[in-house]
Design a protein around this motif. Structure first.
Motif, PDB file in Angstrom:
ATOM      1  N   TYR A  27       0.824  -1.205   0.000  1.00  0.00           N
ATOM      2  CA  TYR A  27       0.000   0.000   0.000  1.00  0.00           C
ATOM      3  C   TYR A  27       0.859   1.256   0.000  1.00  0.00           C
ATOM      4  O   TYR A  27       1.791   1.386   0.782  1.00  0.00           O
ATOM      5  CB  TYR A  27      -0.922   0.012   1.223  1.00  0.00           C
ATOM      6  N   LYS A  28       0.518   2.178  -0.873  1.00  0.00           N
ATOM      7  CA  LYS A  28       1.230   3.444  -0.970  1.00  0.00           C
ATOM      8  C   LYS A  28       0.904   4.279   0.249  1.00  0.00           C
ATOM      9  O   LYS A  28      -0.251   4.468   0.596  1.00  0.00           O
ATOM     10  CB  LYS A  28       0.825   4.191  -2.230  1.00  0.00           C
TER      11      LYS A  28
ATOM     12  N   ALA B 142       2.383  11.805  -1.565  1.00  0.00           N
ATOM     13  CA  ALA B 142       2.986  10.486  -1.385  1.00  0.00           C
ATOM     14  C   ALA B 142       4.155  10.616  -0.401  1.00  0.00           C
ATOM     15  O   ALA B 142       4.933  11.557  -0.481  1.00  0.00           O
ATOM     16  CB  ALA B 142       3.485   9.947  -2.709  1.00  0.00           C
ATOM     17  N   CYS B 143       4.244   9.685   0.517  1.00  0.00           N
ATOM     18  CA  CYS B 143       5.337   9.694   1.488  1.00  0.00           C
ATOM     19  C   CYS B 143       6.630   9.337   0.765  1.00  0.00           C
ATOM     20  O   CYS B 143       6.690   8.359   0.022  1.00  0.00           O
ATOM     21  CB  CYS B 143       5.053   8.692   2.601  1.00  0.00           C
ATOM     22  N   GLU B 144       7.653  10.136   0.961  1.00  0.00           N
ATOM     23  CA  GLU B 144       8.920   9.967   0.245  1.00  0.00           C
ATOM     24  C   GLU B 144       9.763   8.820   0.793  1.00  0.00           C
ATOM     25  O   GLU B 144      10.663   8.339   0.126  1.00  0.00           O
ATOM     26  CB  GLU B 144       9.738  11.268   0.319  1.00  0.00           C
ATOM     27  N   ARG B 145       9.503   8.382   2.003  1.00  0.00           N
ATOM     28  CA  ARG B 145      10.317   7.342   2.633  1.00  0.00           C
ATOM     29  C   ARG B 145      10.034   5.973   2.022  1.00  0.00           C
ATOM     30  O   ARG B 145       8.924   5.676   1.591  1.00  0.00           O
ATOM     31  CB  ARG B 145      10.061   7.303   4.130  1.00  0.00           C
TER      32      ARG B 145
ATOM     33  N   ILE C 167       9.844   2.557   6.659  1.00  0.00           N
ATOM     34  CA  ILE C 167       8.717   2.910   7.526  1.00  0.00           C
ATOM     35  C   ILE C 167       8.299   1.705   8.355  1.00  0.00           C
ATOM     36  O   ILE C 167       8.073   1.817   9.561  1.00  0.00           O
ATOM     37  CB  ILE C 167       7.521   3.428   6.701  1.00  0.00           C
ATOM     38  N   PHE C 168       8.213   0.534   7.709  1.00  0.00           N
ATOM     39  CA  PHE C 168       7.819  -0.674   8.428  1.00  0.00           C
ATOM     40  C   PHE C 168       8.785  -0.962   9.574  1.00  0.00           C
ATOM     41  O   PHE C 168       8.374  -1.243  10.693  1.00  0.00           O
ATOM     42  CB  PHE C 168       7.754  -1.874   7.477  1.00  0.00           C
TER      43      PHE C 168
ATOM     44  N   VAL D 126       1.469   9.105   8.457  1.00  0.00           N
ATOM     45  CA  VAL D 126       1.285   8.479   7.148  1.00  0.00           C
ATOM     46  C   VAL D 126       0.100   7.521   7.237  1.00  0.00           C
ATOM     47  O   VAL D 126      -0.219   7.009   8.303  1.00  0.00           O
ATOM     48  CB  VAL D 126       2.540   7.713   6.641  1.00  0.00           C
ATOM     49  N   THR D 127      -0.536   7.311   6.100  1.00  0.00           N
ATOM     50  CA  THR D 127      -1.660   6.391   6.038  1.00  0.00           C
ATOM     51  C   THR D 127      -1.671   5.731   4.670  1.00  0.00           C
ATOM     52  O   THR D 127      -0.845   6.062   3.816  1.00  0.00           O
ATOM     53  CB  THR D 127      -2.986   7.128   6.329  1.00  0.00           C
TER      54      THR D 127
END
Length: 171
Positions: A20-21, A29-32, A37-38, A77-78
């Motif tokens: 998932y984006k 959009a999250c750049e990471r 992130i995970f 973020v979502t």
């Protein structure tokens, strides 16, 4: 056996998270990197950073000064898995605004002005959730599959439906 199960659960959780984006609070959009992130979330150890409508990517040793204002935070973020919750929250906030405006008009005989601090805060929340939902919808096809997003400077290429569905978004 327990260590095998733990590795399997971790791998499954990562596989469910990565496709998932991730979208920031302002709909970008999250750049990471999703894997980064995970790992940063360490979901099993940071339950305080799992939100009902997304994730907090604030590093563990930093304190949150936003309180409950995650939609105005750059660390929020979502993704599409939270779309239903985000829609529900947006609709509930819209209904709350309508109810409070009626009560205000009944009590004071005039509607709330746009400079009302409570009204402007709730209006910003509705706008933020709407922006996030629009960003999520832009990457979803009518059949439920997601559209990979082309990165800056990367040539657009056609992907078969099988490749599209199995490719992590944003890559």
């Amino acid at each position: 056996m327990f260590l095998h199960d733990a590795r399997t659960l971790s791998a499954t959780a990562e596989q469910e998270f990565l496709p998932y984006k991730k979208i920031t609070a302002d709909g970008r959009a999250c750049e990471r990197d999703p894997r980064e992130i995970f790992e940063a979330l360490a979901l099993d150890q940071r339950t305080d950073r799992i939100l009902p409508n997304g994730y907090c990517t604030l590093p563990p040793r930093q304190a949150c000064d936003k309180g409950n204002a995650c939609l105005s935070c750059t660390k929020f973020v979502t993704d599409a898995t939270f779309a239903d919750v985000l829609k529900q929250q947006r609709d509930e906030t819209t209904n709350l605004i309508d109810c409070r405006q009626r009560a205000h008009a009944q009590r004071f005989g005039e509607p709330m002005t746009d400079d009302n601090i409570w009204l402007s805060g709730r209006t910003e929340e509705v706008a933020a959730r709407t922006g996030v939902l629009l960003a999520i919808e832009r990457i979803r096809r009518s059949d439920g599959t997601t559209v990979p997003v082309r990165g800056a400077g990367a040539p657009q290429r056609r992907l078969s439906p099988d490749t599209t569905q199995n490719t992590a978004e944003g890559t």
